[in-house]
Design an enzyme around this catalytic site. Structure first.
Site, short mmCIF file in Angstrom:
data_model
loop_
_atom_site.label_atom_id
_atom_site.label_comp_id
_atom_site.label_asym_id
_atom_site.label_seq_id
_atom_site.Cartn_x
_atom_site.Cartn_y
_atom_site.Cartn_z
N SER A 103 -2.21 1.68 7.88
CA SER A 103 -0.92 1.86 6.33
C SER A 103 -1.07 0.85 6.06
O SER A 103 -0.36 -0.01 6.70
CB SER A 103 -0.19 3.23 6.77
OG SER A 103 0.67 2.83 5.56
N SER A 128 1.70 1.21 3.65
CA SER A 128 2.35 0.89 2.90
C SER A 128 3.55 0.69 3.57
O SER A 128 4.82 -0.38 3.07
CB SER A 128 3.04 2.11 2.65
OG SER A 128 2.05 3.11 2.47
N LYS A 180 -0.59 16.33 4.04
CA LYS A 180 -0.21 16.59 3.14
C LYS A 180 0.16 17.78 1.98
O LYS A 180 0.87 18.08 1.26
CB LYS A 180 -1.27 15.76 1.44
CG LYS A 180 -0.87 13.91 1.75
CD LYS A 180 -1.95 13.18 0.12
CE LYS A 180 -1.31 11.65 0.24
NZ LYS A 180 -2.18 11.51 -0.25
N ALA A 189 -7.97 14.47 -2.04
CA ALA A 189 -7.45 14.15 -3.18
C ALA A 189 -7.20 14.11 -4.77
O ALA A 189 -6.62 13.54 -5.35
CB ALA A 189 -8.44 12.39 -2.74
N TYR A 203 -9.69 1.92 -0.50
CA TYR A 203 -10.28 0.54 -0.97
C TYR A 203 -10.40 -0.57 0.35
O TYR A 203 -9.89 0.84 1.28
CB TYR A 203 -8.90 0.24 -1.32
CG TYR A 203 -7.32 0.53 -0.40
CD1 TYR A 203 -6.50 -0.35 0.49
CD2 TYR A 203 -6.56 1.76 -1.16
CE1 TYR A 203 -5.88 0.72 1.21
CE2 TYR A 203 -6.00 2.42 -0.25
CZ TYR A 203 -5.54 2.30 1.05
OH TYR A 203 -4.28 2.71 1.52
#
Ligand code: ATR
Length: 278
Positions: free
Chosen positions: A20, A22, A71, A136, A223
């Site tokens: 990640s 983030s 999620k 997604a 990505y």
């Protein structure tokens, strides 16, 4: 007298989560906006999710990002769900306030901000094709339909999942569902979004070649350090633009940051830094 300096704690919970970006993004946002906060990577298995979220809350944590595979399952822990998270059936942002858990989903708005603001793509009146019908996709269909596209087609390897999503969102706009090999192409699509996880396994599903023209924007939600299989495929088939999802990643993070800190960071320099490092 001792002065206790408290730092507001945030983090991202996922499994796996080591890849990640983030923490880097939120550290750059915090530096830019002078926020006293820390942001941790938290590797949490599905069985431990509830315990880990409650412990983070109990020990004074202020907010979390939630990523794959939690999620959907995290929704049941939330006291207040935003409308967009409820429509998506998925949460990527938790905020802890006054003993309550607020759940939101910033993925859709993150994609829209990248497409419309950063890249200048036109969504209103566009023919849109989304490849994939998993988590997604469910996060982006609602916000895309709010922009009033001419049509939105969801194509998936497993037809049933695409049909279920089309049914769930049909009250918001014109949505249809197909298998990859029977995607209708009466005219090239203006926007094709890859929301499958096939590229992560290095695979290229039978993407519909006729759907691409030199007017088509191709956007991969994935990505990477190197071009993704879909972005290579898009370039090879003459797409006008082929973009990976770095912008969406940074924009969804900015929206979470705004929810937590009430400050909106400037995403441009952070996006530049992330892609230069890539
Ligand atoms: P995410 O949260 O990333 O969307 P997901 O809910 O597991 O993850 O969904 C993964 C999506 O990628 C699904 O649309 C899946 O297709 P199926 O519904 O048929 O499983 C798609 N996908 C994954 N690997 C794929 C592959 N090799 N070829 C085509 N589609 C693939």
């Amino acid at each position: 007298m001792t002065n206790t300096v408290t730092v507001d704690r945030y983090g991202v919970m996922g499994y796996p989560v080591s890849h990640s970006r983030s923490p880097v993004i939120h550290k750059l946002f915090a530096l830019q906006t002078n926020q006293n906060m820390q942001y941790e990577l938290l590797r949490v298995t599905p069985e431990k999710l509830e315990e880990a979220v409650r412990q983070f809350q109990r020990t004074g944590g202020k907010g979390l990002n939630i990523t794959v595979p939690h999620k959907r399952s995290v929704c049941r822990l939330v006291d207040q769900l935003s409308e967009r998270a409820s429509t998506a059936g998925a949460v990527n942002t938790l905020a802890f306030q006054d003993g309550e858990i607020f759940g939101d989903n910033t993925d859709g708005i993150g994609l829209l901000r990248d497409l419309v603001v950063n890249l200048g793509a036109n969504i209103t009146d566009a023919n849109i094709l989304i490849l994939g019908a998993g988590g997604a996709t469910s996060g982006i269909v609602g916000p895309l339909l709010e922009m009033r596209p001419r049509s939105l087609c969801i194509a998936n390897r497993t037809l049933k999942r695409a049909e279920d999503l089309a049914e769930r969102f049909e009250s918001l706009g014109k949505v249809s569902a197909y298998r990859f090999n029977v995607i209708p192409v009466t005219e090239p699509y203006h926007l094709i979004i890859n929301a499958t996880s096939a590229g992560l396994e290095g695979e290229t599903p039978p993407y519909p070649e006729a759907a691409v023209s030199d007017k088509t924007y191709c956007y991969d939600l994935s990505y990477g350090l190197k071009p993704t299989p879909f972005s290579i495929w898009a370039r090879e088939h003459g797409a006008a633009h082929s973009v990976m999802g770095w912008g969406m990643l940074v924009e969804q993070a900015a929206e979470s940051f705004h929810i937590w800190r009430g400050v909106r960071p400037d995403t441009k320099p952070v996006l530049k830094q992330m892609t230069v490092n890539a």
